[in-house]
Design a protein around this motif. Structure first.
Motif, PDB file in Angstrom:
ATOM      1  N   SER A  23       0.832  -1.197   0.000  1.00  0.00           N
ATOM      2  CA  SER A  23       0.000   0.000   0.000  1.00  0.00           C
ATOM      3  C   SER A  23       0.870   1.251   0.000  1.00  0.00           C
ATOM      4  CB  SER A  23      -0.908  -0.007   1.237  1.00  0.00           C
ATOM      5  OG  SER A  23      -1.706   1.157   1.292  1.00  0.00           O
ATOM      6  N   GLY A  24       0.588   2.165  -0.949  1.00  0.00           N
ATOM      7  CA  GLY A  24       1.339   3.405  -1.023  1.00  0.00           C
ATOM      8  C   GLY A  24       2.448   3.407  -2.050  1.00  0.00           C
ATOM      9  N   ILE A 137      11.748   2.974   2.220  1.00  0.00           N
ATOM     10  CA  ILE A 137      10.751   2.804   3.270  1.00  0.00           C
ATOM     11  C   ILE A 137      10.321   4.173   3.794  1.00  0.00           C
ATOM     12  CG2 ILE A 137      10.450   2.042   5.667  1.00  0.00           C
ATOM     13  CD1 ILE A 137      10.024  -0.171   3.659  1.00  0.00           C
ATOM     14  N   GLU A 138      11.245   5.103   3.857  1.00  0.00           N
ATOM     15  CA  GLU A 138      10.916   6.452   4.333  1.00  0.00           C
ATOM     16  C   GLU A 138       9.906   7.128   3.407  1.00  0.00           C
ATOM     17  OE1 GLU A 138      13.980   5.257   3.963  1.00  0.00           O
ATOM     18  OE2 GLU A 138      14.490   4.996   6.088  1.00  0.00           O
ATOM     19  N   GLU A 139      10.102   6.960   2.095  1.00  0.00           N
ATOM     20  CA  GLU A 139       9.173   7.552   1.135  1.00  0.00           C
ATOM     21  C   GLU A 139       7.804   6.879   1.221  1.00  0.00           C
ATOM     22  OE1 GLU A 139       7.379   9.683  -1.996  1.00  0.00           O
ATOM     23  OE2 GLU A 139       9.049  10.117  -0.645  1.00  0.00           O
ATOM     24  N   LEU A 140       7.802   5.585   1.441  1.00  0.00           N
ATOM     25  CA  LEU A 140       6.535   4.878   1.579  1.00  0.00           C
ATOM     26  C   LEU A 140       5.761   5.403   2.784  1.00  0.00           C
ATOM     27  CD1 LEU A 140       4.749   2.572   0.475  1.00  0.00           C
ATOM     28  CD2 LEU A 140       5.900   1.042   2.097  1.00  0.00           C
ATOM     29  N   ARG A 141       6.440   5.584   3.897  1.00  0.00           N
ATOM     30  CA  ARG A 141       5.789   6.129   5.089  1.00  0.00           C
ATOM     31  C   ARG A 141       5.268   7.543   4.826  1.00  0.00           C
ATOM     32  NH1 ARG A 141       5.789   4.883  10.451  1.00  0.00           N
ATOM     33  NH2 ARG A 141       7.477   3.356  10.216  1.00  0.00           N
ATOM     34  N   ARG A 142       6.060   8.337   4.103  1.00  0.00           N
ATOM     35  CA  ARG A 142       5.625   9.702   3.792  1.00  0.00           C
ATOM     36  C   ARG A 142       4.347   9.696   2.962  1.00  0.00           C
ATOM     37  NH1 ARG A 142       5.268  13.308   0.114  1.00  0.00           N
ATOM     38  NH2 ARG A 142       6.025  11.882  -1.519  1.00  0.00           N
ATOM     39  N   ARG A 143       4.270   8.805   1.988  1.00  0.00           N
ATOM     40  CA  ARG A 143       3.085   8.720   1.140  1.00  0.00           C
ATOM     41  C   ARG A 143       1.858   8.292   1.946  1.00  0.00           C
ATOM     42  NH1 ARG A 143       5.526   5.490  -4.169  1.00  0.00           N
ATOM     43  NH2 ARG A 143       7.085   7.067  -4.773  1.00  0.00           N
ATOM     44  N   LEU A 144       2.035   7.302   2.805  1.00  0.00           N
ATOM     45  CA  LEU A 144       0.901   6.827   3.609  1.00  0.00           C
ATOM     46  C   LEU A 144       0.443   7.892   4.596  1.00  0.00           C
ATOM     47  CD1 LEU A 144       2.051   3.156   4.361  1.00  0.00           C
ATOM     48  CD2 LEU A 144       0.248   3.884   2.790  1.00  0.00           C
ATOM     49  N   GLY A 146       0.892  11.107   4.214  1.00  0.00           N
ATOM     50  CA  GLY A 146       0.400  12.243   3.443  1.00  0.00           C
ATOM     51  C   GLY A 146      -1.041  12.115   2.990  1.00  0.00           C
ATOM     52  N   ARG A 147      -1.569  10.893   2.992  1.00  0.00           N
ATOM     53  CA  ARG A 147      -2.973  10.726   2.618  1.00  0.00           C
ATOM     54  C   ARG A 147      -3.900  11.458   3.597  1.00  0.00           C
ATOM     55  NH1 ARG A 147      -3.236   4.193   1.369  1.00  0.00           N
ATOM     56  NH2 ARG A 147      -2.077   4.215  -0.602  1.00  0.00           N
ATOM     57  N   GLY A 148      -3.473  11.489   4.860  1.00  0.00           N
ATOM     58  CA  GLY A 148      -4.255  12.186   5.875  1.00  0.00           C
ATOM     59  C   GLY A 148      -5.550  11.507   6.242  1.00  0.00           C
ATOM     60  N   THR A 149      -5.704  10.244   5.882  1.00  0.00           N
ATOM     61  CA  THR A 149      -6.955   9.527   6.150  1.00  0.00           C
ATOM     62  C   THR A 149      -6.810   8.482   7.248  1.00  0.00           C
ATOM     63  OG1 THR A 149      -6.437   7.954   4.378  1.00  0.00           O
ATOM     64  CG2 THR A 149      -7.789   9.861   3.792  1.00  0.00           C
ATOM     65  N   ASP A 150      -5.577   8.158   7.619  1.00  0.00           N
ATOM     66  CA  ASP A 150      -5.350   7.090   8.588  1.00  0.00           C
ATOM     67  C   ASP A 150      -4.659   7.617   9.839  1.00  0.00           C
ATOM     68  OD1 ASP A 150      -6.400   5.147   6.840  1.00  0.00           O
ATOM     69  OD2 ASP A 150      -4.464   4.953   5.831  1.00  0.00           O
ATOM     70  N   SER A 151      -4.958   6.986  10.956  1.00  0.00           N
ATOM     71  CA  SER A 151      -4.288   7.328  12.211  1.00  0.00           C
ATOM     72  C   SER A 151      -2.851   6.820  12.175  1.00  0.00           C
ATOM     73  CB  SER A 151      -5.030   6.703  13.386  1.00  0.00           C
ATOM     74  OG  SER A 151      -4.926   5.278  13.321  1.00  0.00           O
ATOM     75  N   ALA A 152      -2.039   7.274  13.111  1.00  0.00           N
ATOM     76  CA  ALA A 152      -0.653   6.818  13.186  1.00  0.00           C
ATOM     77  C   ALA A 152      -0.588   5.313  13.397  1.00  0.00           C
ATOM     78  CB  ALA A 152       0.062   7.549  14.324  1.00  0.00           C
TER      79      ALA A 152
END
Length: 215
Positions: A23-24, A137-144, A146-152
């Protein structure tokens, strides 16, 4: 018959293009770009037991059926692959896909590594497997994030699952890194074009070559 309308286009057997990614990583975006820009490929429509959502159309987004009907299809081995996710069943019906392949139509599958494995075991000759990796992995986390739809907490769960999915990269025929979406799309299209040109898939070659030899 293939949808290629060029005068010298040869008959060919269709293929099943599988795109998988954590995902992402861009699987859904790349899939939509291919569907929007390539008239010769169609999205595989799965059957599901989950309720229809607002805006969805039966037969377009999914084939919506009840659990009893789904179980009957499983028993009759009418699915290429199937799984139960979050309490709902999903599966890829064989009949329409097989008929389309014979007519030279291609199908796009947006499925995970488990579905890919099932599909490949049942029909190796027609399957093309592509795995899309994030640049880091850092970019993947940034994309996820950045969606702003999911909690941490949800983002972390997706990250954990992403690492598990990435571990199956070597079960695919092609691996593409999605650092730039247009470049990634181009690479996937190059794979698709090359696979369409494989001698084994061009069923019209025999008659075409015989014609050349008679002339």
């Amino acid at each position: 018959m293939t949808s290629d309308t060029r005068p010298n286009a040869l008959l060919r057997r269709g293929l099943m293009l599988i795109l998988s990614s954590p995902s992402g990583a861009g699987k859904t975006t790349i899939s939509q770009m291919i569907l929007d820009r390539d008239a010769e490929i169609n999205l595989s429509v799965s059957a599901t037991t989950r309720p229809i959502r607002p805006g969805e159309i039966d037969g377009v987004h999914y084939h919506f059926i009840d659990q009893a009907a789904f179980d009957q299809m499983v028993e009759a081995e009418e699915f290429y692959e199937w799984a139960t996710v979050f309490g709902h069943s999903y599966g890829t019906p064989k009949s329409q896909i097989r008929a389309g392949l014979k007519e030279g139509r291609d199908f796009l599958f947006d499925i995970d590594w488990q579905g890919t494995q099932q599909l490949y075991q049942k029909d190796q000759q027609d399957v093309v497997r592509v795995f899309i990796l994030p640049p880091s992995i850092e970019e993947l986390r940034r994309r996820l994030t950045g969606r702003g739809t999911d909690s941490a907490q949800v983002v972390q769960a997706r990250m954990d699952r992403a690492r598990a999915e990435i571990s199956h990269w070597d079960g695919y025929d092609y691996v593409v890194v999605n650092d730039d979406v247009e470049a990634c799309y181009t690479q996937v299209c190059e794979v698709l074009h090359a696979e369409r040109m494989k001698r084994a898939r061009q069923t019209g070659l025999i008659e075409f070559v015989r014609g050349l030899m008679r002339d």
